[in-house]
Design a protein around this motif. Structure first.
Motif, PDB file in Angstrom:
ATOM      1  N   ASN A 358       0.813  -1.222   0.000  1.00 45.68           N
ATOM      2  CA  ASN A 358       0.000   0.000   0.000  1.00 45.68           C
ATOM      3  C   ASN A 358       0.840   1.263   0.000  1.00 45.68           C
ATOM      4  O   ASN A 358       0.459   2.263  -0.596  1.00 45.68           O
ATOM      5  N   GLY A 359       1.964   1.223   0.732  1.00 40.14           N
ATOM      6  CA  GLY A 359       2.769   2.420   0.919  1.00 40.14           C
ATOM      7  C   GLY A 359       4.187   2.246   0.419  1.00 40.14           C
ATOM      8  O   GLY A 359       4.766   1.157   0.490  1.00 40.14           O
ATOM      9  N   ASP A 360       4.743   3.324  -0.108  1.00 43.62           N
ATOM     10  CA  ASP A 360       6.114   3.340  -0.597  1.00 43.62           C
ATOM     11  C   ASP A 360       6.768   4.626  -0.100  1.00 43.62           C
ATOM     12  O   ASP A 360       6.086   5.599   0.213  1.00 43.62           O
ATOM     13  N   VAL A 361       8.088   4.642  -0.033  1.00 45.66           N
ATOM     14  CA  VAL A 361       8.820   5.819   0.430  1.00 45.66           C
ATOM     15  C   VAL A 361       9.812   6.216  -0.657  1.00 45.66           C
ATOM     16  O   VAL A 361      10.671   5.416  -1.047  1.00 45.66           O
ATOM     17  N   VAL A 362       9.676   7.443  -1.149  1.00 48.24           N
ATOM     18  CA  VAL A 362      10.441   7.873  -2.317  1.00 48.24           C
ATOM     19  C   VAL A 362      11.387   9.009  -1.952  1.00 48.24           C
ATOM     20  O   VAL A 362      11.171   9.745  -0.983  1.00 48.24           O
ATOM     21  N   ALA A 363      12.435   9.148  -2.735  1.00 48.42           N
ATOM     22  CA  ALA A 363      13.446  10.175  -2.509  1.00 48.42           C
ATOM     23  C   ALA A 363      12.966  11.518  -3.033  1.00 48.42           C
ATOM     24  O   ALA A 363      12.508  11.630  -4.169  1.00 48.42           O
ATOM     25  N   VAL A 364      13.082  12.556  -2.179  1.00 49.38           N
ATOM     26  CA  VAL A 364      12.706  13.925  -2.532  1.00 49.38           C
ATOM     27  C   VAL A 364      13.921  14.824  -2.300  1.00 49.38           C
ATOM     28  O   VAL A 364      14.596  14.710  -1.265  1.00 49.38           O
ATOM     29  N   ALA A 365      14.196  15.724  -3.236  1.00 52.09           N
ATOM     30  CA  ALA A 365      15.380  16.581  -3.152  1.00 52.09           C
ATOM     31  C   ALA A 365      15.271  17.571  -1.995  1.00 52.09           C
ATOM     32  O   ALA A 365      14.290  18.307  -1.893  1.00 52.09           O
ATOM     33  N   LYS A 366      16.301  17.612  -1.133  1.00 50.10           N
ATOM     34  CA  LYS A 366      16.334  18.575  -0.031  1.00 50.10           C
ATOM     35  C   LYS A 366      16.727  19.976  -0.521  1.00 50.10           C
ATOM     36  O   LYS A 366      16.432  20.975   0.146  1.00 50.10           O
ATOM     37  N   ARG A 367      17.406  20.015  -1.622  1.00 52.00           N
ATOM     38  CA  ARG A 367      17.868  21.273  -2.212  1.00 52.00           C
ATOM     39  C   ARG A 367      17.944  21.040  -3.721  1.00 52.00           C
ATOM     40  O   ARG A 367      17.682  19.923  -4.187  1.00 52.00           O
ATOM     41  N   ASP A 368      18.261  22.062  -4.466  1.00 50.37           N
ATOM     42  CA  ASP A 368      18.465  21.878  -5.897  1.00 50.37           C
ATOM     43  C   ASP A 368      19.668  20.954  -6.114  1.00 50.37           C
ATOM     44  O   ASP A 368      20.782  21.255  -5.681  1.00 50.37           O
ATOM     45  N   ASP A 392       0.815   5.374  -6.730  1.00 50.44           N
ATOM     46  CA  ASP A 392       1.295   6.669  -7.215  1.00 50.44           C
ATOM     47  C   ASP A 392       2.806   6.647  -7.442  1.00 50.44           C
ATOM     48  O   ASP A 392       3.311   7.221  -8.415  1.00 50.44           O
ATOM     49  N   SER A 393       3.527   5.998  -6.541  1.00 52.24           N
ATOM     50  CA  SER A 393       4.972   5.919  -6.666  1.00 52.24           C
ATOM     51  C   SER A 393       5.373   5.205  -7.952  1.00 52.24           C
ATOM     52  O   SER A 393       6.243   5.670  -8.696  1.00 52.24           O
ATOM     53  N   LEU A 394       4.724   4.087  -8.229  1.00 51.91           N
ATOM     54  CA  LEU A 394       5.072   3.330  -9.422  1.00 51.91           C
ATOM     55  C   LEU A 394       4.663   4.079 -10.686  1.00 51.91           C
ATOM     56  O   LEU A 394       5.401   4.089 -11.683  1.00 51.91           O
ATOM     57  N   ALA A 395       3.497   4.718 -10.631  1.00 52.51           N
ATOM     58  CA  ALA A 395       3.040   5.466 -11.801  1.00 52.51           C
ATOM     59  C   ALA A 395       3.974   6.632 -12.117  1.00 52.51           C
ATOM     60  O   ALA A 395       4.177   6.978 -13.296  1.00 52.51           O
ATOM     61  N   ALA A 396       4.552   7.224 -11.082  1.00 58.08           N
ATOM     62  CA  ALA A 396       5.446   8.367 -11.269  1.00 58.08           C
ATOM     63  C   ALA A 396       6.871   7.949 -11.600  1.00 58.08           C
ATOM     64  O   ALA A 396       7.708   8.806 -11.918  1.00 58.08           O
ATOM     65  N   GLY A 416      12.505  19.910  -3.523  1.00 58.26           N
ATOM     66  CA  GLY A 416      11.118  19.548  -3.284  1.00 58.26           C
ATOM     67  C   GLY A 416      10.534  18.585  -4.296  1.00 58.26           C
ATOM     68  O   GLY A 416       9.406  18.103  -4.116  1.00 58.26           O
ATOM     69  N   ALA A 417      11.273  18.276  -5.356  1.00 55.39           N
ATOM     70  CA  ALA A 417      10.769  17.363  -6.379  1.00 55.39           C
ATOM     71  C   ALA A 417      11.138  15.921  -6.036  1.00 55.39           C
ATOM     72  O   ALA A 417      12.192  15.644  -5.449  1.00 55.39           O
ATOM     73  N   VAL A 418      10.262  15.006  -6.426  1.00 50.45           N
ATOM     74  CA  VAL A 418      10.566  13.582  -6.302  1.00 50.45           C
ATOM     75  C   VAL A 418      11.659  13.229  -7.307  1.00 50.45           C
ATOM     76  O   VAL A 418      11.606  13.638  -8.476  1.00 50.45           O
TER      77      VAL A 418
END
Length: 450
Positions: A358-368, A392-396, A416-418
């Motif tokens: 059901n749940g996944d954990v994805v990497a998000v940029a802390k900075r540019d 959503d994680s797999l679709a993205a 802030g982007a995945v």
């Protein structure tokens, strides 16, 4: 409620449950300290890449130097404990019942789990990072082998799962389940250089205690909350908010008010989901009677009669009297881990295990982030881990946080982007990458139960 009696019987029969610990960090040391006090448990061996650390953990936990062995045969027959560098040799040791994996390294955790299946060992997986990456697949492999794969009691996910099971077994619909933490939105940008100020620990004290700044930073920057809630969502079949964890400020007295469905004024996305509450207001003020170290479940009265019983027996509810909560203010980490070990060995039952994706954990940029930079994984300087619905994680095409270490970016990723998988080159021959791909093929995300 009879685990202790069963352990005493094993002790009296001279057949203690034998345990092997992989990873002699803080969690493992806490377990060792209590295992020494528990009849019916025998720590057969400790494996750590740094044997000095393993000996130090045993000493701190009260294991005398003359109670340590050079080999597993001696340890088994004399009731002593062997120390090795090679975890595979520990897993393969004759007479071993249960393995405790406490490395925190997802790739190592997957490798050790599969070694347990090959050698017929039950596994208590403290390594929630590995569980979030491909726990459903691992649990399936253990079940097919007739073995137990278990979340670690004492860690928050297993205790949350216990509360969820209590509510459902009592006929009480689960509205939300989760934990508390210290949270502000700015924490997502925290690095190992800023963690101690945010955590509330003096840098010098942390360094003297040997605390790992990157590991502790994963708690502050939101990653660990995401990983733990993925474990709960997958084990307890709960939903995941589509925009990630909201971390609403909340005291223990307001759980039933805040963590109720949106149609009645609550802060949830929907009923039947995981959520983490903050011990701080958004302006940084500390909340009285916060749940920073604890866990909770909110539930609903399914009938007028049940709602009246809530009132009669003094439950704290929302204004309607329909929603209430049960919480536990503390969790004792490795000090409670023996519950999982005993349950796996004696009942053949896990204290929580993933059954859905059901749940996944994805990497998000802390900075540019710029092309050519090398990602440093959970709790580091580059990315934090955000909880997402697995669909959503797999679709993205998102990069799981458990794979976001040691990879070089092929494109820029704004703050802030995945981080997309296309932004890195994954080696399909890598064990963790291959296991994750296998899990994605085997577990099509589905809607969680209400």
């Amino acid at each position: 409620m009879n685990l202790y009696r069963m352990l005493r019987q094993r002790a009296e029969a001279g057949r203690p449950v034998t345990v092997g610990l992989i990873g002699a960090g803080k969690f493992g040391t806490m377990f060792l300290a209590q295992a020494r006090q528990t009849p019916g448990l025998h720590v057969l061996g400790v494996a750590d890449m740094n044997p000095t650390s393993a000996h130090g953990a045993l000493g701190e936990a009260g294991f005398a130097a003359d109670r340590r062995a050079r080999d597993f045969g001696t340890a088994l027959h004399q009731g002593t404990t062997a120390v090795v560098e090679d975890a595979d040799s520990l897993i393969a040791a004759d007479g071993l019942d249960v393995v405790v994996e406490a490395t925190g390294n997802p790739a190592a955790g997957i490798r050790h789990a599969r070694a347990c299946v090959r050698h017929g060992r039950h596994l208590v997986n403290v390594n929630v990072e590995a569980d979030a990456l491909c726990g459903p697949l691992l649990a399936q492999e253990f079940a097919r082998a007739g073995l137990v794969y278990s979340l670690a009691y004492g860690d928050q996910p297993a205790i949350i799962c216990e509360l969820v099971d209590w509510a459902r077994t009592s006929g009480l619909p689960v509205v939300a389940a989760g934990k508390g933490t210290k949270y502000l939105e700015s924490f997502h940008r925290s690095t190992p250089d800023t963690v101690w100020d945010l955590y509330g620990i003096a840098r010098e004290a942390a360094e003297r205690a040997g605390m790992n700044a990157q590991m502790f930073n994963s708690f502050i920057d939101g990653t660990k909350s995401g990983i733990e809630m993925a474990a709960v969502a997958n084990a307890a079949d709960l939903g995941v908010p589509p925009d990630g964890l909201a971390f609403p400020p909340c005291s223990v007295d307001d759980l039933a008010h805040v963590l109720r469905p949106p149609e009645v004024g609550g802060r949830l996305h929907r009923a039947g989901q995981v959520e983490v509450v903050s011990s701080l207001e958004r302006d940084g003020r500390k909340i009285d009677r916060d749940l920073r170290w604890g866990v909770y479940v909110t539930f609903a009265a399914p009938s007028d009669y049940t709602r009246e019983c809530f009132r009669e027996y003094g439950l704290v509810t929302d204004v309607s009297g329909t929603y209430s909560a049960l919480y536990r203010p503390y969790h004792l980490i490795g000090l409670e881990l023996g519950v999982s070990v005993a349950s796996a060995a004696l009942r053949r039952e896990p204290t929580g295990a993933p059954a859905a994706f059901n749940g996944d954990v994805v990497a998000v940029a802390k900075r540019d982030l710029k092309a050519g930079e090398r990602l440093d994984g959970e709790g580091g300087y580059c990315v934090w881990g955000r909880l997402m619905p697995a669909s959503d994680s797999l679709a993205a095409g998102a990069l799981p946080i458990g794979l976001a270490h040691g990879l070089t970016l092929r494109q820029d990723v704004p703050q802030g982007a995945v981080v997309p998988r296309a932004a890195v080159e994954l080696d399909p021959e890598d064990g963790a990458v291959a296991a994750r791909a296998e899990m994605e093929r085997a577990f099509a995300p589905r809607q969680a139960a209400q």
